[in-house]
Design a protein around this motif. Structure first.
Motif, PDB file in Angstrom:
ATOM      1  N   GLY A 232     -24.789 -35.017  19.245  1.00 45.41           N
ATOM      2  CA  GLY A 232     -25.094 -34.552  20.776  1.00 45.41           C
ATOM      3  C   GLY A 232     -25.020 -34.841  21.886  1.00 45.41           C
ATOM      4  N   GLY A 233     -26.826 -35.372  20.967  1.00 46.10           N
ATOM      5  CA  GLY A 233     -27.824 -36.414  21.347  1.00 46.10           C
ATOM      6  C   GLY A 233     -29.037 -36.608  20.458  1.00 46.10           C
ATOM      7  N   PHE A 234     -29.210 -37.330  20.203  1.00 45.38           N
ATOM      8  CA  PHE A 234     -30.820 -37.374  19.257  1.00 45.38           C
ATOM      9  C   PHE A 234     -32.022 -36.790  20.245  1.00 45.38           C
ATOM     10  CE2 PHE A 234     -33.797 -39.019  16.467  1.00 45.38           C
ATOM     11  CZ  PHE A 234     -33.858 -38.052  15.032  1.00 45.38           C
ATOM     12  N   GLY A 235     -32.776 -35.976  19.427  1.00 50.18           N
ATOM     13  CA  GLY A 235     -33.557 -35.010  20.074  1.00 50.18           C
ATOM     14  C   GLY A 235     -33.962 -34.338  20.891  1.00 50.18           C
ATOM     15  N   SER A 236     -32.190 -33.761  21.141  1.00 49.42           N
ATOM     16  CA  SER A 236     -31.976 -32.818  22.509  1.00 49.42           C
ATOM     17  C   SER A 236     -31.750 -31.835  21.993  1.00 49.42           C
ATOM     18  CB  SER A 236     -30.830 -33.835  23.468  1.00 49.42           C
ATOM     19  OG  SER A 236     -30.515 -32.294  24.181  1.00 49.42           O
ATOM     20  N   LEU A 237     -32.732 -30.411  22.367  1.00 45.61           N
ATOM     21  CA  LEU A 237     -31.914 -29.064  21.344  1.00 45.61           C
ATOM     22  C   LEU A 237     -30.695 -28.529  21.805  1.00 45.61           C
ATOM     23  CD1 LEU A 237     -35.721 -26.858  21.942  1.00 45.61           C
ATOM     24  CD2 LEU A 237     -34.046 -27.705  19.665  1.00 45.61           C
ATOM     25  N   ASN A 238     -30.459 -29.024  23.726  1.00 45.95           N
ATOM     26  CA  ASN A 238     -29.274 -28.706  23.761  1.00 45.95           C
ATOM     27  C   ASN A 238     -27.880 -29.243  23.281  1.00 45.95           C
ATOM     28  OD1 ASN A 238     -30.365 -26.993  25.670  1.00 45.95           O
ATOM     29  ND2 ASN A 238     -30.450 -28.406  28.149  1.00 45.95           N
ATOM     30  N   GLY A 239     -28.350 -30.596  22.789  1.00 48.75           N
ATOM     31  CA  GLY A 239     -27.282 -31.998  22.330  1.00 48.75           C
ATOM     32  C   GLY A 239     -26.928 -30.752  21.105  1.00 48.75           C
ATOM     33  N   ALA A 240     -28.003 -30.670  20.361  1.00 42.77           N
ATOM     34  CA  ALA A 240     -27.905 -30.137  19.117  1.00 42.77           C
ATOM     35  C   ALA A 240     -26.719 -29.033  18.935  1.00 42.77           C
ATOM     36  CB  ALA A 240     -28.891 -30.134  18.325  1.00 42.77           C
ATOM     37  N   ILE A 241     -26.885 -28.057  20.156  1.00 42.17           N
ATOM     38  CA  ILE A 241     -26.010 -26.750  20.662  1.00 42.17           C
ATOM     39  C   ILE A 241     -24.145 -27.785  20.689  1.00 42.17           C
ATOM     40  CG2 ILE A 241     -25.161 -24.372  21.521  1.00 42.17           C
ATOM     41  CD1 ILE A 241     -28.419 -24.920  22.079  1.00 42.17           C
TER      42      ILE A 241
END
Length: 289
Positions: A232-241
């Motif tokens: 998703g994108g390391f360090g990104s909360l939206n990326g985690a989703i």
């Protein structure tokens, strides 16, 4: 058609689990710079707290047991943040990662000594199916989706609508400059630890109907949560989703297309290799970030 719908719903449900795992370790990384590769042990410990202590020990099941588990795990997270994570974040990266792993192994051994090495489960917890259209969907999958959506909404409200959440966002953007703005970084880190470990406890309870309770119940799930964060994108909360749902849906499509179940767990690792090679910033990440 029935099996395709069932597999897709199960994939979305597991996607929410992956994104919750990615969120909980992202919170710690953003506020302290620590990468906790042992987060799967916290999920396992949460399952033992819920099943071994509240349900089988105290006879408290269902919603009350889950709330109790969340509170206990949140308190544990704050305590560990104070005595362990806060000191570790000031150490060189290698020492910090080693310390986090050692701490998670200590939790595993505590669970073994307190509850024993034999696996067990919680009878009738989220068991059975619900008919949705033509497809029977397990109650466990429905619970994962509902709880996942609820946690994501609460996380959004915390981060965007509260002063504490805005401080957390400031720390996540630059935890070295945040103190210059009058933000207590240590306090924010303790909050992040409490929220992160509380989420682990909730995930542990939700996984019991699928995996039972054992010392090794979360090894693969924890790895997939990390994959979701990177994809998703390391360090990104939206990326985690985004990463969690992406991994879960890709696994579901693999099963719908008739892929052998024995190879299903390989998919997430193929994804992380592919993303690291061709899009290392992840789905929502920025180049160079």
């Amino acid at each position: 058609m029935q099996s395709a719908i069932q597999l897709l719903v199960n994939g979305v449900a597991m996607g929410f689990i992956y994104c919750l795992i990615a969120i909980e370790y992202t919170l710690l990384f953003n506020t302290s710079g620590l990468i906790n590769f042992g987060h799967d042990k916290y999920i396992m410990f949460g399952a033992y707290i819920f099943g071994g202590t509240f349900v089988l020990g105290f006879g408290i099941g269902g919603f009350a047991g889950v709330i109790g588990t969340i509170l206990v795990m949140a308190a544990l997270g704050v305590a560990l943040g104070q005595v362990a994570f806060n000191p570790l974040r000031h150490l060189p990266t290698t020492y910090a990662i080693t310390g986090c792993l050692a701490l998670s192994l200590m939790l595993r051994e505590i669970a073994r000594l307190v509850y024993g090495a034999v696996s067990f489960t919680v009878p009738d917890f989220l068991s059975g199916v619900v008919k949705i259209g033509p497809a029977p969907i397990t109650k466990a999958s429905i619970a994962m989706i509902i709880v996942g959506i609820l946690i994501l909404v609460l996380q959004w409200l915390l981060m965007t609508k509260t002063k504490m959440g805005k401080a957390l966002r400031a720390v996540s953007q630059d935890y070295k400059a945040a103190p210059l703005m009058g933000i207590n970084v240590d306090r924010m880190m303790l909050l992040a630890c409490g929220v992160s470990v509380a989420i682990c406890g909730l995930i542990g309870a939700l996984l019991i109907p699928l995996y039972g309770i054992s010392l090794n119940m979360t090894t693969m799930i924890g790895s997939k949560g990390f994959v979701a964060g990177v994809v998703g994108g390391f360090g990104s909360l939206n990326g985690a989703i985004a990463g969690g749902l992406f991994v879960g849906i890709v696994e579901a499509i693999y099963s719908i297309l008739g892929g052998p179940g024995i190879y299903k767990d390989i998919i997430s690792f193929v994804l992380i290799v592919g993303f690291l090679m061709f899009r290392p910033q992840g789905i929502l990440g920025k180049k160079g970030g």
